[in-house]
Design an enzyme around this catalytic site. Structure first.
Site, short mmCIF file in Angstrom:
data_model
loop_
_atom_site.label_atom_id
_atom_site.label_comp_id
_atom_site.label_asym_id
_atom_site.label_seq_id
_atom_site.Cartn_x
_atom_site.Cartn_y
_atom_site.Cartn_z
N ALA A 64 56.07 41.88 43.98
CA ALA A 64 56.79 40.79 43.33
C ALA A 64 55.75 39.73 42.97
CB ALA A 64 57.83 40.22 44.29
N GLY A 109 56.85 44.88 46.40
CA GLY A 109 57.90 45.26 45.46
C GLY A 109 57.52 46.46 44.61
N GLU A 112 58.33 49.34 46.67
CA GLU A 112 59.80 49.42 46.70
C GLU A 112 60.35 50.00 45.40
OE1 GLU A 112 59.89 45.14 48.07
OE2 GLU A 112 61.52 45.96 49.25
N GLU A 132 54.06 42.45 52.76
CA GLU A 132 54.81 41.19 52.72
C GLU A 132 54.56 40.30 53.94
OE1 GLU A 132 55.98 44.03 51.61
OE2 GLU A 132 57.27 43.74 49.87
N1 CO8 Z 1 51.81 38.54 42.06
C1 CO8 Z 1 51.22 37.77 41.15
N2 CO8 Z 1 49.97 37.98 40.70
C2 CO8 Z 1 49.30 39.03 41.22
C3 CO8 Z 1 49.86 39.88 42.18
C4 CO8 Z 1 51.20 39.60 42.61
N3 CO8 Z 1 51.84 40.38 43.49
N4 CO8 Z 1 48.95 40.81 42.52
C5 CO8 Z 1 47.86 40.55 41.78
N5 CO8 Z 1 48.08 39.49 40.99
C6 CO8 Z 1 47.13 38.86 40.03
C7 CO8 Z 1 46.04 38.10 40.76
O1 CO8 Z 1 46.49 36.82 41.13
C8 CO8 Z 1 44.96 38.10 39.70
O2 CO8 Z 1 45.27 37.09 38.76
P1 CO8 Z 1 44.08 36.14 38.17
O3 CO8 Z 1 43.15 37.11 37.46
O4 CO8 Z 1 44.82 35.24 37.24
O5 CO8 Z 1 43.44 35.50 39.34
C9 CO8 Z 1 45.13 39.44 39.01
O6 CO8 Z 1 46.45 39.88 39.32
C10 CO8 Z 1 44.16 40.48 39.51
O7 CO8 Z 1 44.28 40.55 40.93
P2 CO8 Z 1 43.02 40.43 41.93
O8 CO8 Z 1 41.95 39.60 41.31
O9 CO8 Z 1 43.55 40.00 43.26
O10 CO8 Z 1 42.55 41.94 41.94
P3 CO8 Z 1 41.78 42.69 43.12
O11 CO8 Z 1 41.36 44.00 42.55
O12 CO8 Z 1 40.75 41.83 43.73
O13 CO8 Z 1 42.90 42.94 44.24
C11 CO8 Z 1 45.07 43.61 45.03
C12 CO8 Z 1 43.98 43.79 43.95
C13 CO8 Z 1 44.56 44.14 46.38
C14 CO8 Z 1 46.30 44.42 44.59
C15 CO8 Z 1 45.42 42.10 45.15
O14 CO8 Z 1 45.68 41.59 43.85
C16 CO8 Z 1 46.61 41.82 46.00
O15 CO8 Z 1 46.53 41.88 47.21
N6 CO8 Z 1 47.78 41.51 45.37
C17 CO8 Z 1 48.96 41.12 46.08
C18 CO8 Z 1 49.61 42.31 46.76
C19 CO8 Z 1 50.81 41.87 47.54
O16 CO8 Z 1 50.71 41.16 48.51
N7 CO8 Z 1 52.01 42.33 47.11
C20 CO8 Z 1 53.25 42.00 47.76
C21 CO8 Z 1 53.84 40.81 47.11
S1 CO8 Z 1 55.28 40.23 47.97
C22 CO8 Z 1 56.51 41.25 47.47
O17 CO8 Z 1 56.33 42.17 46.72
C23 CO8 Z 1 57.82 40.90 48.05
C24 CO8 Z 1 58.97 41.74 47.50
C25 CO8 Z 1 60.27 41.22 48.01
C26 CO8 Z 1 60.58 39.87 47.42
C27 CO8 Z 1 61.94 39.38 47.86
C28 CO8 Z 1 62.41 38.24 46.98
C29 CO8 Z 1 62.29 36.90 47.55
#
Ligand code: CO8
Length: 258
Positions: A64, A109, A112, A132
């Site tokens: 998400a 997400g 999921e 999460e």
């Molecule tokens: N949301 C928003 N932006 C994201 C997300 C995300 N989930 N993942 C990556 N991005 C963005 C980064 O912010 C970055 O943006 P920018 O270039 O503008 O800085 C761009 O994508 C590239 O990402 P990275 O630079 O971080 O790339 P890396 O190769 O270094 O890392 C990863 C890749 C490991 C995938 C890393 O981006 C990461 O850890 N992302 C987040 C993963 C995560 O924690 N996902 C779970 C999110 S919570 C969720 O899904 C909850 C679901 C239920 C919600 C319930 C409703 C309330």
């Protein structure tokens, strides 16, 4: 309809839904979910298999949208979770088989989303996980439940409690993905599986999906009753007559979906 964050493409009876915000690793924000909802609603019975995948080189869906979630309070969060759950539910109950082609990160997400599909295949470079808790929350799009049903309670707890990303190979070992393919072969494989499904009766596939999905939450007696009902529904359809006639005439069946 023109979409900004997704692409919906059709090749005959196979539709491909690509979540396409590669700059944010295809993170699911409200707009993306609304576009997905509209795309899923637009699918008619001429779509007989749906493939879900991610745009760009790196991600299936990295979760998400954290930037959007960071700004909202608990009421909006509940609405956002409800929207996400609704879209996942639409996929789960779509009247045709769905295949997740996990081409990169499938986190939170994103994992999921894959779990809401019927079949999950992954590229060798995919990483899956539900991180999460590292953000102070839990999976909110049905992940705690679908993951548990798929891999068992203890493995689900391990994945949810640690938030670890696992390789596609590990995910296969856990039963979270069916097969792991070289990246360049992933879509080819999913299309080949879709091609096999297209040879089978669409009404039978829809009933099989319905009975497996609903039956999985019931006791065996009730689930078997569901199966008999589904079996009965298929008798008298053109597909059933054609399937059996084609067998007896030693030719491939030409199913009409009627
Ligand atoms: N949301 C928003 N932006 C994201 C997300 C995300 N989930 N993942 C990556 N991005 C963005 C980064 O912010 C970055 O943006 P920018 O270039 O503008 O800085 C761009 O994508 C590239 O990402 P990275 O630079 O971080 O790339 P890396 O190769 O270094 O890392 C990863 C890749 C490991 C995938 C890393 O981006 C990461 O850890 N992302 C987040 C993963 C995560 O924690 N996902 C779970 C999110 S919570 C969720 O899904 C909850 C679901 C239920 C919600 C319930 C409703 C309330």
């Amino acid at each position: 309809m023109v979409y900004d964050n997704i692409r919906l493409e059709k090749q005959g009876a196979i539709a491909t839904l690509t979540i396409d915000r590669p700059k944010a690793l295809n993170a699911l924000n409200t707009q993306t979910f609304l576009e997905m909802e509209s795309a899923l609603r637009s699918l008619g019975t001429d779509t007989r298999v749906l493939i879900v995948t991610g745009g760009g080189e790196k991600a299936f869906v990295a979760g998400a949208d954290i930037a959007e979630m960071a700004t909202i309070g608990s009421e909006r969060a509940r609405e956002f979770a409800a929207l996400g759950q609704r879209v996942m539910g639409m996929l789960e109950h779509l009247g045709c088989p769905t295949i997740a082609a996990v081409n990169g990160f499938a986190l939170g997400g994103g994992c999921e989303l894959a779990l809401a599909c019927d079949l999950i295949y992954a590229s060798e470079k995919a990483k899956l996980g539900v991180p999460e808790v590292t953000l102070g929350v839990i999976p909110g799009f049905g992940g705690t439940q679908r993951l548990t049903r798929l891999v068992g309670k203890m493995r689900a707890k391990e994945l949810v409690f640690t938030g670890s990303h696992v390789t596609a190979a590990q995910a296969k070992e856990y039963g979270l993905v069916l097969d792991v393919l070289p990246p360049e072969k992933l879509m080819e494989h999913c299309l080949a599986v879709a091609g096999k499904l297209l040879k089978n009766g669409p009404l039978a596939l829809a009933q099989a999906k319905r009975v497996i999905e609903f039956g999985a939450d019931q006791d065996l007696r009730t689930a078997n009753e569901l199966e008999s009902q589904g079996f009965g529904v298929l008798f008298g359809t053109e597909d059933q007559r054609e399937g059996m006639k084609a067998f007896l005439e030693k030719r491939p069946a030409a199913f009409s979906g009627k």
